[in-house]
Design an enzyme around this catalytic site. Structure first.
Site, short mmCIF file in Angstrom:
data_model
loop_
_atom_site.label_atom_id
_atom_site.label_comp_id
_atom_site.label_asym_id
_atom_site.label_seq_id
_atom_site.Cartn_x
_atom_site.Cartn_y
_atom_site.Cartn_z
N SER A 113 0.81 -1.21 0.00
CA SER A 113 0.00 0.00 0.00
C SER A 113 0.85 1.27 0.00
O SER A 113 1.66 1.48 -0.89
CB SER A 113 -0.95 -0.05 1.19
OG SER A 113 -1.85 1.02 1.13
N HIS A 114 0.72 2.05 1.06
CA HIS A 114 1.38 3.36 1.14
C HIS A 114 2.80 3.27 1.68
O HIS A 114 3.46 4.28 1.82
CB HIS A 114 0.55 4.25 2.05
CG HIS A 114 0.21 3.55 3.33
ND1 HIS A 114 -0.72 2.53 3.38
CD2 HIS A 114 0.72 3.66 4.57
CE1 HIS A 114 -0.78 2.07 4.61
NE2 HIS A 114 0.08 2.72 5.36
N ASP A 278 -2.52 6.48 -3.32
CA ASP A 278 -1.37 5.80 -2.70
C ASP A 278 -0.79 4.72 -3.60
O ASP A 278 -1.21 4.55 -4.75
CB ASP A 278 -1.77 5.22 -1.34
CG ASP A 278 -2.67 4.01 -1.49
OD1 ASP A 278 -3.43 3.97 -2.47
OD2 ASP A 278 -2.63 3.12 -0.62
N ASP A 280 -1.02 1.48 -4.02
CA ASP A 280 -1.87 0.51 -4.72
C ASP A 280 -3.21 1.09 -5.14
O ASP A 280 -4.10 0.34 -5.58
CB ASP A 280 -2.08 -0.73 -3.84
CG ASP A 280 -2.77 -0.41 -2.53
OD1 ASP A 280 -2.60 0.73 -2.02
OD2 ASP A 280 -3.50 -1.27 -2.01
N ASP A 282 -5.78 2.58 -3.55
CA ASP A 282 -7.06 2.53 -2.84
C ASP A 282 -7.29 3.74 -1.94
O ASP A 282 -8.39 3.92 -1.42
CB ASP A 282 -7.24 1.21 -2.08
CG ASP A 282 -6.12 0.93 -1.09
OD1 ASP A 282 -5.19 1.75 -0.99
OD2 ASP A 282 -6.18 -0.12 -0.43
N ARG A 283 -6.25 4.57 -1.74
CA ARG A 283 -6.46 5.75 -0.90
C ARG A 283 -6.59 7.01 -1.75
O ARG A 283 -6.14 7.05 -2.89
CB ARG A 283 -5.27 5.95 0.04
CG ARG A 283 -5.13 4.85 1.04
CD ARG A 283 -4.04 5.17 2.04
NE ARG A 283 -4.03 4.13 3.06
CZ ARG A 283 -3.43 4.24 4.23
NH1 ARG A 283 -2.78 5.35 4.53
NH2 ARG A 283 -3.47 3.25 5.10
N LYS A 377 -11.55 -0.13 -0.79
CA LYS A 377 -11.61 1.31 -0.91
C LYS A 377 -11.03 1.69 -2.27
O LYS A 377 -10.28 0.89 -2.86
CB LYS A 377 -10.90 1.99 0.24
CG LYS A 377 -9.47 1.58 0.46
CD LYS A 377 -8.98 2.22 1.76
CE LYS A 377 -7.57 1.81 2.09
NZ LYS A 377 -7.50 0.87 3.20
#
Ligand code: G1P
Ligand code: ZN
Length: 544
Positions: A113-114, A278, A280, A282-283, A377
């Site tokens: 992710s982030h 982010d 991947d 999703d944010r 998300k």
């Protein structure tokens, strides 16, 4: 093709956290480490023979090698088809979209992710189930149980598959289908939002947007959707090229890590609207000129305005937010007379509510917002939702938020993160507070009286499963709130997250900054648990 059963020994540390298994790249590079975990996932599933698996990652360091191993193991374990994004790329929301669209058995996302990427940074692997959402707790626990018992993994011997162009390949009994990573996802977005109106907004010449893909996976998605399908000028998407080390940056769309975008928006020539995503995808972070939109406010605004957007014009059945997220959306739900659910941190807890048709929108304070269109998300989805609102309402994002506060009141919110703490120290600190919780009601802190203090637990209203130990909450008679919890996504030491919230109805107070409006609570939060005395840290590393 012969399936090889390779002998292995368990690793003790393969318990998935808030969002899959995240470790340093070097941990994953140990011989058999990745194989063990993937086999533990496959061993936890029943009926995979001949089934379809979706596979992709955010392009970070070690993705390429890991994808080839997983393809050979998917063949070894009897999957019938793997749908994989070209270049090995798929954003987390795109994986969810593809699983649902192709009725796949499940999917694997390679991402942390982030978290930063590179040989000394982080890698991660997450399994998603057939609804397109993250594996629920009972499955992640099963995966962990398999990982501590594992004795062998199944794999075929085959050269690497070329993932650089679309096409079909055979790997023994397995068909590998390399697909455009963006097309299906972009098509789904077109069914939800009014692309014509957004196109008009860009065509007006009076609206300039900047989207920061942070050299992570959303670059190709944002280019296709914003620049090609919606006609935004080339260059609207910056740092659009996914790079294995994300350009050395930290692809977390917040005020600290997306500082270039923030500086541009606070500078002398800001865009009219800016957003970032982010690693991947999703944010999301949403900005107006000189104006930051807190994710809790963003969720509330989207809920209050959903009827203006084609995909949600029929109204919302309900909404949900994670416990530490501000209660701004609760007020909208009350106004709309729809239920609002409070879940533990992590998207996996929204899955059942979405599947059961109990909620339409949901979100977390950690820059995650989404809806029933998929089971993750979705960063670009949130950006398009905002663009749709801007196109319809024709007022700046800031005005939309200020009007929202005027109608519903403002929930001031902040999160303070203390990173890289000694795990034992951090746990002991929270243990001490946990033991005092029962005695706290009636006591004074942050200049006011504590009304309740508990360790949040959640009973899933759909399947009755219970999640305990989800964060320490201290609520005041005024409605103010402090929450403490330890991160479940870090890879080094412990990260303490302290969340503070205060509701203010009085419009004349809405101009204050969150840090000023929450100053008393911030000091109170330190005093209640003694962060400095326990950890030696006098200030947080990240404030959002
Ligand atoms: C963090 C966020 C949480 C989010 C998760 C995955 O988890 O706080 O809201 O769902 O990342 O993106 P944490 O590190 O707090 O466990
Ligand atoms: Zn993410």
């Amino acid at each position: 093709m012969q399936v090889l059963s390779i002998e292995t020994k368990p690793f003790p540390d393969q318990r998935p956290g808030t969002s899959g298994l995240r470790k340093k790249v070097r941990v994953f590079q140990q011989p058999r480490y990745l194989e063990n975990f993937v086999q533990s996932v496959f061993d936890s599933l029943s009926g995979i023979a001949g089934q379809t698996l979706v596979l992709g990652g955010d392009g970070r360091y070690y993705n390429a090698e890991a994808l080839q191993v997983i393809l050979r193991m998917a063949a070894g374990n009897g999957f019938g088809r793997v749908i994989i994004g070209r270049g090995g790329l798929l954003s987390t929301p795109a994986v969810s979209c593809l699983i649902r669209k192709h009725r796949a058995f499940g999917g694997i996302v390679l991402s942390a992710s982030h978290n930063a990427a590179g040989p000394d940074e982080d890698f991660g692997i997450k399994y998603n189930i057939d609804n397109g959402g993250p594996a629920p707790e009972n499955l992640t626990e099963q995966i962990h149980r398999h990982s501590v018992d594992i004795r062998r993994y199944l794999i075929v011997s085959h050269p690497d598959i070329d993932l650089e162009s679309n096409g079909l390949f055979r790997l023994g009994g397995l068909v590998v289908e390399v697909v455009d990573p963006v097309a299906d996802y972009a098509d789904l977005m077109e069914t939800l939002f009014d692309f014509d109106r957004i196109r008009e907004l860009f065509a007006s010449g009076r609206f300039r947007m900047s989207f920061d893909a942070m050299n992570a996976v959303t670059g190709p998605y944002a280019r296709e959707i914003l620049e090609r399908r919606l006609g935004a000028p080339t260059g609207t998407v910056v740092r659009a090229q996914p790079l294995p080390d994300f350009g050395g940056g930290h692809p977390d769309p917040n005020l600290i890590h997306a500082h270039q975008l923030v500086e541009m928006m606070n500078g002398s020539w800001p865009a009219d609207f800016a957003a970032a995503s982010d690693g991947d995808g999703d944010r999301n972070m949403i900005l107006g000129p000189g104006f930051y939109i807190n994710p809790g406010d963003s969720l509330a605004v989207l809920a209050a305005n959903a009827h203006r957007v084609p995909g949600y014009a029929k109204g919302l059945v309900g909404v949900a937010r994670s416990m530490p997220t501000s209660a701004a959306v609760d007020r909208v739900a009350e106004h709309l007379s729809i239920p609002c659910y409070e879940t533990p941190t992590g998207w996996k807890f929204f899955g059942n509510l979405l599947d059961a048709g109990r909620i339409t929108l949901c979100g977390e304070e950690s820059f995650g917002t989404g809806s029933n269109h998929i089971r993750e998300k979705d960063g670009l989805w949130a950006v398009l939702f905002w663009l749709n609102l801007l196109a319809v309402r024709r007022v700046p994002a800031e005005a939309i938020v200020r009007q929202h506060w005027a109608q519903f009141g403002r929930n001031f919110f902040t999160r303070h993160d203390y990173e890289g703490l000694d795990s034992a120290q951090a746990e002991q600190m929270l243990d001490r507070l946990r033991k005092r919780l029962a005695k706290l009601p009636g006591e004074q802190a942050a200049g006011q009286t504590i009304q309740y203090a508990d360790d949040f637990s959640y009973t899933d209203p759909v399947d009755g499963s219970v999640a305990t130990g989800q964060g320490l909450r201290i609520g005041f008679e005024s409605g103010d709130r402090i929450v403490y919890r330890l991160s479940g996504t870090g890879t080094e030491g412990a990260t303490l997250r302290v969340y503070m919230e205060r509701f203010v109805d009085d419009t004349s107070q809405h101009d204050r900054t969150a840090q000023t409006a929450l100053a008393e609570l911030i000091t109170g939060a330190e005093r209640v648990v003694g962060i400095e005395a326990s950890t030696g840290r006098s200030r947080p590393d990240v404030v959002t």
